[in-house]
Design an enzyme around this catalytic site. Structure first.
Site, mmCIF file in Angstrom:
data_model
loop_
_atom_site.group_PDB
_atom_site.id
_atom_site.type_symbol
_atom_site.label_atom_id
_atom_site.label_comp_id
_atom_site.label_asym_id
_atom_site.label_seq_id
_atom_site.Cartn_x
_atom_site.Cartn_y
_atom_site.Cartn_z
ATOM 1 N N SER A 1 7.097 -0.340 -0.911
ATOM 2 C CA SER A 1 8.146 -1.067 -0.529
ATOM 3 C C SER A 1 9.425 -1.413 -1.365
ATOM 4 O O SER A 1 8.704 -1.191 -2.879
ATOM 5 C CB SER A 1 7.672 -2.412 -0.345
ATOM 6 O OG SER A 1 6.620 -2.053 0.623
HETATM 7 N N1 SAH Z 1 1.963 -1.058 -0.323
HETATM 8 C C1 SAH Z 1 2.359 0.143 -1.103
HETATM 9 C C2 SAH Z 1 3.159 0.467 0.519
HETATM 10 C C3 SAH Z 1 2.877 0.687 1.460
HETATM 11 S S1 SAH Z 1 3.658 1.836 3.105
HETATM 12 C C4 SAH Z 1 3.341 0.366 -1.921
HETATM 13 O O1 SAH Z 1 2.752 -0.895 -2.671
HETATM 14 O O2 SAH Z 1 3.379 1.423 -2.198
HETATM 15 C C5 SAH Z 1 1.817 1.057 3.864
HETATM 16 C C6 SAH Z 1 1.100 1.941 3.626
HETATM 17 O O3 SAH Z 1 -0.539 1.784 4.737
HETATM 18 C C7 SAH Z 1 1.120 3.375 4.183
HETATM 19 O O4 SAH Z 1 0.753 3.887 2.854
HETATM 20 C C8 SAH Z 1 -0.115 3.963 5.554
HETATM 21 O O5 SAH Z 1 -0.277 5.023 5.108
HETATM 22 C C9 SAH Z 1 -0.549 2.505 4.909
HETATM 23 N N2 SAH Z 1 -2.013 2.992 6.604
HETATM 24 C C10 SAH Z 1 -0.926 2.128 7.702
HETATM 25 N N3 SAH Z 1 -1.832 1.746 8.861
HETATM 26 C C11 SAH Z 1 -3.350 1.475 7.889
HETATM 27 C C12 SAH Z 1 -4.694 1.715 8.217
HETATM 28 N N4 SAH Z 1 -4.625 0.496 9.192
HETATM 29 N N5 SAH Z 1 -5.461 0.261 6.926
HETATM 30 C C13 SAH Z 1 -4.762 1.360 5.595
HETATM 31 N N6 SAH Z 1 -3.743 1.399 5.852
HETATM 32 C C14 SAH Z 1 -2.456 2.538 6.594
#
Ligand code: SAH
Length: 242
Positions: free
Chosen positions: A91
């Protein structure tokens, strides 16, 4: 003799280059914090006191570029999301600061993150709370995040591969929960695992469009109060087939 001399010069050059790169990272990270402050100041109605200082301090210390595959300091500290592969993004720094601020984390807290991605948000939380538990649905991302978090010494961060819709009951209950993927509703298990008085911050709305960054406060057993903060754009929350 000559070979030793060549090796010594080469070593000196490598060390000078590394020191210059390190100095650039320190400058870029400081500039990122100023950008976050300026961004918050422009949004004075949402953030009358700005972003909490401990959050900014944690972000000034954590090396964001280490969480980005092949990330250099030139890309690591720009105030925008960056691709980390697997259609996932780390993000935008301002959004990480904002979500952490809104979660009102404290040193004695246990925090849950859904969507580990790069592990950067988890590292920020790890600096600020006692225990962080983070769930990622994509195994390669979880494995990479686990490695970087361990290398950087964040021993109070636990990573699990799975569908975060169900939370992580064994690690909770939680004082704060941050969801970093977009969904149209708040998963009931997350509210259940939140302590009364705790906060859940997540992008609510249709994946693939803009969402409402929302703070949900658990006011009593089975009772919540929500407030919308601003429009955001997050990657979709995906469900694993049960
Ligand atoms: N917080 C992260 C950014 C994440 S982007 C950082 O600091 O880099 C969102 C993430 O959510 C992605 O990696 C995606 O694979 C994950 N995601 C999506 N659906 C999900 C679910 N049901 N459970 C766990 N992770 C999930």
């Amino acid at each position: 003799m000559k070979l030793w001399w060549v090796m010594a010069v080469a070593f000196q050059l490598v060390a000078t280059h590394a020191a210059a790169e390190e100095a650039q990272c320190v400058r870029e990270r400081a500039a990122m914090i100023e950008t976050i402050r300026a961004h918050a100041a422009k949004d004075a109605t949402t953030l009358p006191q700005g972003i909490a200082e401990p959050v900014l301090k944690a972000m000034a210390e954590i090396e964001r570029h280490r969480f980005i595959p092949e990330g250099t300091c030139a890309v690591g500290y720009v105030d925008r999301p960056v691709s980390i592969g697997h259609r996932s993004t780390i993000s935008q720094p301002f959004i990480v600061a904002l979500m952490t601020h809104l979660a009102e984390v404290r040193p004695e807290h246990t925090a849950l993150e859904i969507g580990t991605g790069s592990g950067y948000q988890a590292a920020i939380l790890a600096k600020l709370v006692k225990q962080v538990c983070t769930v990622e649905i994509l195994a390669p991302l979880a494995v990479h995040a686990m490695r970087v978090l361990a290398e950087r010494g964040h021993d109070n961060a636990r990573v699990r591969v799975g569908d975060g819709y169900d939370g992580w009951p064994e690690c909770g209950p939680y004082d704060s929960i941050i969801v970093t993927a977009a969904l149209g509703h708040v998963p009931a298990p997350l509210v259940e695992q939140l302590k009364v008085g705790g906060r859940l911050v997540m992008p609510l709305g249709p994946p693939g469009d803009v969402q409402y960054l929302t703070v949900i406060e658990k006011t009593g057993p089975g009772e919540t109060r929500g407030r919308v903060v601003m429009l955001v754009r997050f990657v979709p929350f995906v469900r694993s087939p049960h």
